[in-house]
Design an enzyme around this catalytic site. Structure first.
Site, PDB file in Angstrom:
ATOM      1  CG  HIS A  87      -2.353   0.143   0.830  1.00  0.00           C
ATOM      2  ND1 HIS A  87      -3.189  -0.899   0.182  1.00  0.00           N
ATOM      3  CD2 HIS A  87      -3.280   0.979   1.239  1.00  0.00           C
ATOM      4  CE1 HIS A  87      -4.425  -0.612  -0.071  1.00  0.00           C
ATOM      5  NE2 HIS A  87      -4.461   0.675   0.595  1.00  0.00           N
TER       6      HIS A  87
ATOM      7  CG  ASN B 158      -2.482   2.286  -2.097  1.00  0.00           C
ATOM      8  OD1 ASN B 158      -0.983   2.462  -2.464  1.00  0.00           O
ATOM      9  ND2 ASN B 158      -2.823   3.079  -1.336  1.00  0.00           N
ATOM     10  N   GLY B 159      -5.733   0.550  -4.806  1.00  0.00           N
ATOM     11  CA  GLY B 159      -6.152  -0.416  -5.488  1.00  0.00           C
ATOM     12  C   GLY B 159      -6.323  -0.381  -6.800  1.00  0.00           C
ATOM     13  NE  ARG B 160      -8.885   4.771  -7.529  1.00  0.00           N
ATOM     14  CZ  ARG B 160      -9.025   5.932  -7.102  1.00  0.00           C
ATOM     15  NH1 ARG B 160      -9.403   6.759  -7.828  1.00  0.00           N
ATOM     16  NH2 ARG B 160      -8.839   6.291  -5.796  1.00  0.00           N
TER      17      ARG B 160
ATOM     18  N   GLY C 189      -2.516  -0.553  -8.467  1.00  0.00           N
ATOM     19  CA  GLY C 189      -2.331  -1.927  -8.596  1.00  0.00           C
ATOM     20  C   GLY C 189      -3.014  -2.571  -9.585  1.00  0.00           C
ATOM     21  NE  ARG C 190      -8.751  -2.478  -9.388  1.00  0.00           N
ATOM     22  CZ  ARG C 190      -9.009  -2.222  -7.709  1.00  0.00           C
ATOM     23  NH1 ARG C 190      -8.590  -3.242  -7.014  1.00  0.00           N
ATOM     24  NH2 ARG C 190      -9.305  -1.240  -7.494  1.00  0.00           N
TER      25      ARG C 190
END
Length: 404
Positions: free
Chosen positions: A232, A238-240, A242-243
């Protein structure tokens, strides 16, 4: 690390994420109750993810490996099929991937709202953030060959540059946490990523792992993504990011060469399973996250093919319906509308390399043909929508959502 006796030297598990006590020095909210303030004091446990750059992939069961290989073959086949079609499907699929990735973070908007935001027209924050994610995906694909810490930072910057520029251009410099917590502290949070002092070294290690060429592609991508989400490294996005890293690795490893396969739409079908797989990864079990990405890839291919078929049908109907002659502004706009289904004369002129008056003539022709519809009733700064394209994009999003 344990090893499998039948596969000497092959690890059967992945090192789990451990933790360390850290002192909390953050400020508490003056409005908090005395009891809440007391709970927010004292040490907390921050994660210590393992370094993974040089690790050997653990033993995976046969079904997991077959599923991963089948998904990999399917991704390559879909990329080749769609890449050979003379239509702007690369931009369409990239936008669809960006919207699905954003929806995993509870950022939802209609296809029309997203298209209006791309046009610079009035739009809500969700639409603006999704457009930022489109830019991040574009950056991920563009910079895939040069994947390093700076390119990952650049991806995240594209997401937040309009709404939170202060959170871009560097790794985080404070503790963050996921879920729960007491007020302004990480105490009792669902997961507390590593202390920010560890982030730089962990991200350098992750980049080294992501750049390897000796691992099965889909397991490598799934593990890299899970490690990224565990670290993180940013205050937000972070999620976006990471994808977006997933798309960069698919391109870097040669799995895709032409289009962005909307893997996030597959993950959106089972977000509970996806988040549970990330938790399992932190416990030292990589198999669930690999399975999650394999199934998401297969689902994305099915939904992606349906979107391509829907838009191909729309274009065929347009070709029959339009009275615009070959080579005219109206006829040339048909290609533009599939990747930019909301348009105005300024954008049309830019896309076609003509003046605004001729662009407006082309738009007017398509309005007469029933292909474009004016948004609102104003006579100045008019915008127009290709409703059939917007409907196809919203149906794509709805198919992914139905699995939740």
């Amino acid at each position: 690390m344990a090893t499998n006796k039948k596969n000497s030297g092959v690890p059967t598990s992945w090192p789990s994420t451990t933790s360390e006590p850290r002192e909390w020095h953050g400020e508490t909210d003056d409005a908090q109750s005395r009891r809440a303030s007391l709970r927010a004091r004292g040490p907390y446990e921050a994660a210590i993810p393992p370094f993974i750059a040089k690790l050997t992939l653990p033993h995976l069961d046969a079904d997991t490996m077959v599923e991963a290989e089948d998904a990999l073959v399917g991704l390559g086949r879909f990329d080749g099929e769609v890449g050979s079609i003379a239509a702007p499907f690369s931009a369409i699929l990239l936008r669809s991937e960006s919207a699905a990735s954003s929806e995993i973070e509870q950022l939802t908007a209609s296809a029309k709202s997203i298209a209006l935001a791309e046009l610079g027209r009035g739009a809500g924050q969700n639409s603006r953030l999704i457009v930022g994610n489109v830019r991040a995906m574009e950056a991920a694909v563009r910079m895939a060959e040069d994947l390093d810490a700076s390119t990952i930072i650049a991806m995240q910057a594209e997401i937040l540059r309009e709404d939170q520029p202060e959170h871009t251009a560097h790794w985080r410099t404070r503790q963050v946490w996921i879920g729960g917590g007491f007020g302004n502290s990480p105490h009792n949070a669902s997961f507390v990523p590593p202390h920010h002092e560890r982030v730089g070294d962990l991200m350098d290690d992750l980049v080294e792992f992501a750049r390897r060429t000796d691992l099965p592609a889909l397991p490598q991508i799934a593990i890299a993504h899970a490690q990224f989400e565990t670290i993180h490294p940013f205050p937000d996005g972070n999620g976006r990011t990471g994808r977006a890293l997933v798309q960069a690795m698919l391109r870097r490893l040669g799995v895709t060469n032409n289009v962005t396969v909307p893997v996030s739409a597959g993950l959106l079908r089972d977000t509970r399973g996806y988040f549970a797989a990330l938790t399992e990864y932190r416990a030292g079990n990589v198999q669930p996250i690999i399975q999650s990405f394999s199934r998401a890839s297969s689902d994305a291919i099915i939904d992606g093919r349906q979107l391509v078929a829907d838009l191909t049908h729309v274009r065929a109907r347009w070709d029959e319906a339009t009275s615009a002659r070959t080579g005219s502004a109206g006829r040339r706009l048909l290609d533009v509308l599939q990747r930019q289904p909301v348009i105005d004369a300024k954008l049309a002129a830019h896309e076609l390399g003509i003046d605004s008056r001729n662009a407006q003539n082309g738009i007017d022709r398509l309005v007469d043909d029933g292909i474009l519809t004016q948004i609102g009733s104003g006579s100045r700064n008019r915008a127009y929508e290709a409703r059939e394209v917007l409907t196809a994009l919203d149906r794509f999003a709805a198919r992914a959502r139905r699995g939740r």
